[in-house]
Design an enzyme around this catalytic site. Structure first.
Site, PDB file in Angstrom:
ATOM      1  CD  GLU A   1      -0.605  -1.127   0.948  1.00 11.11           C
ATOM      2  OE1 GLU A   1      -2.170  -1.050   0.464  1.00 11.11           O
ATOM      3  OE2 GLU A   1      -0.444  -2.613   0.516  1.00 11.11           O
ATOM      4  CG  ASP A   2       1.842  -0.829   5.493  1.00 14.28           C
ATOM      5  OD1 ASP A   2       0.944  -0.086   4.179  1.00 14.28           O
ATOM      6  OD2 ASP A   2       1.626  -2.402   6.137  1.00 14.28           O
TER       7      ASP A   2
END
Length: 173
Positions: free
Chosen positions: A96-97
């Protein structure tokens, strides 16, 4: 005696890295104590990759982001979760990051870790929904995740628990 302003920046970085390494060793010791037959290598490797991928990210407290991932893994180690779950906890935000695809997780850790991380990522994406739809969708996703692998929910709950333990660093709203 030097004032904090006179201390070289690399001193603080070195001190922080030593603290993170100490927390990693404590995590590995919990794994050895709770599950002596488990191989600690995936946990150590997950820490290395998470540290590398999140190296320039910091929490609202100013702590390196990897400290959050370590604390999530500690929460799970305290309830005697397996090495696969601890590795997934350390990697739970990497898809996600950062630009680290799930396919690379699968190559390096196998399908089980990749599925856990992907499951946590799917649950995390629920926050993008409208508030009125979020609660029902959240329950639905949690139930689906539990049917596939309850460890997905355990990682997500440990993530939320650590976030709640560090709320003092956020603005009240």
């Amino acid at each position: 005696m030097p004032s904090p302003a006179n201390i070289p920046l690399n001193f603080n970085r070195d001190r922080t890295q030593r603290q993170l390494n100490t927390r990693l060793e404590e995590l590995l010791e919990k794994l050895r104590t709770n599950r002596p037959s488990e191989d600690p290598w995936p946990v150590r490797r997950a820490f290395e990759i998470a540290s590398e991928r999140h190296h320039d990210q910091f929490r609202a407290s100013g702590d390196p982001y990897i400290s959050h991932l370590l604390e999530v893994a500690h929460i799970l180690a305290d309830i005697r979760m397996d090495a696969t779950t601890l590795a997934a906890a350390l990697l739970h935000d990497v898809i996600e990051d950062t630009e680290f695809p799930v396919s690379r997780l699968e190559e390096r850790f196998g399908g089980e870790v990749a599925q856990l991380v992907e499951g946590v990522t799917k649950i995390s994406r629920l926050n993008m929904m409208a508030p009125e739809a979020r609660q029902a969708e959240n329950v639905r996703k949690m139930l689906l995740a539990m049917v596939q692998d309850v460890r997905v929910v355990m990682v997500k709950l440990a993530d939320r628990l650590h976030n709640m333990r560090t709320l003092e660093f956020l603005e009240p709203p």
